[in-house]
Write an enzyme that holds these catalytic residues in place. Structure first.
Site: not given
Length: 180
Positions: A57, A96, A123
């Site tokens: 990701s 992230h 998210d």
């Protein structure tokens, strides 16, 4: 008999004193590793100073198998920083980028919204039901450095436990049969 027969003979010939010495040495190694880990926790201010990237990701910045070094300071988190966070009800931390910072008017606390660089949306679908932002207590640390591909060892041992057990067994046998 070959190698197996020699190993069995070697194990039989170990004396109690030698076995205790090896057990103490093994205990010192494990204790040293724990002390180093706790020391890193104190220095970095993070409950987990080192994490492995488990998904794609964050590509192309971080690839699966990269090891990240974390630091958590009192400085406010800013948009663009890469953070590692835990979500309530999930065990595995997520790496992230912060895309939005929201300051609460009533308390002045800063909440953040994150997104994986390789993901289409933010998210919010990963967060707990009804949660729109991450609070400070969710953040484990900021990424301050990385080692590419070194974390594959951890990923392989997690995904294929038989390899982990073979490695631990081989190391244990090596410790037991060593004469030093």
């Amino acid at each position: 008999m070959g190698w197996i027969g020699e190993t069995v003979d070697s194990v039989k010939s170990i004396q109690i004193r030698q076995l205790l010495t090896q057990a103490v040495s093994l205990g010192m190694i494990v204790t040293s590793a724990l002390i180093i880990w706790k020391g890193l926790m104190c220095v970095t201010g993070s409950e987990s100073p080192v994490v492995v990237v488990l998904s794609g990701s964050m590509e192309p910045g971080f690839k699966r198998g990269d090891i990240l070094f974390l630091h958590m300071s009192k400085d406010p988190i800013r948009a663009g920083e890469i953070v590692v966070f835990n979500i309530d009800g999930r065990e595995i931390p997520i790496v992230h980028r912060v895309i939005k910072v929201h300051e609460r008017q009533d308390t002045g606390e800063v909440d953040v919204l994150t997104k994986g660089d390789n993901n289409y949306g933010d998210d919010r679908l990963l967060y707990a039901q009804g949660q729109l932002y991450l609070q400070r207590h969710h953040i484990m640390g900021r990424a301050v450095g990385f080692l590419p591909y070194v974390g594959w060892v951890t990923i392989i041992m997690t995904e294929k436990p038989i390899i982990k057990y073979i490695l631990i067994g081989a190391l244990g046998l090596l410790v037991i049969t060593s004469k030093d």
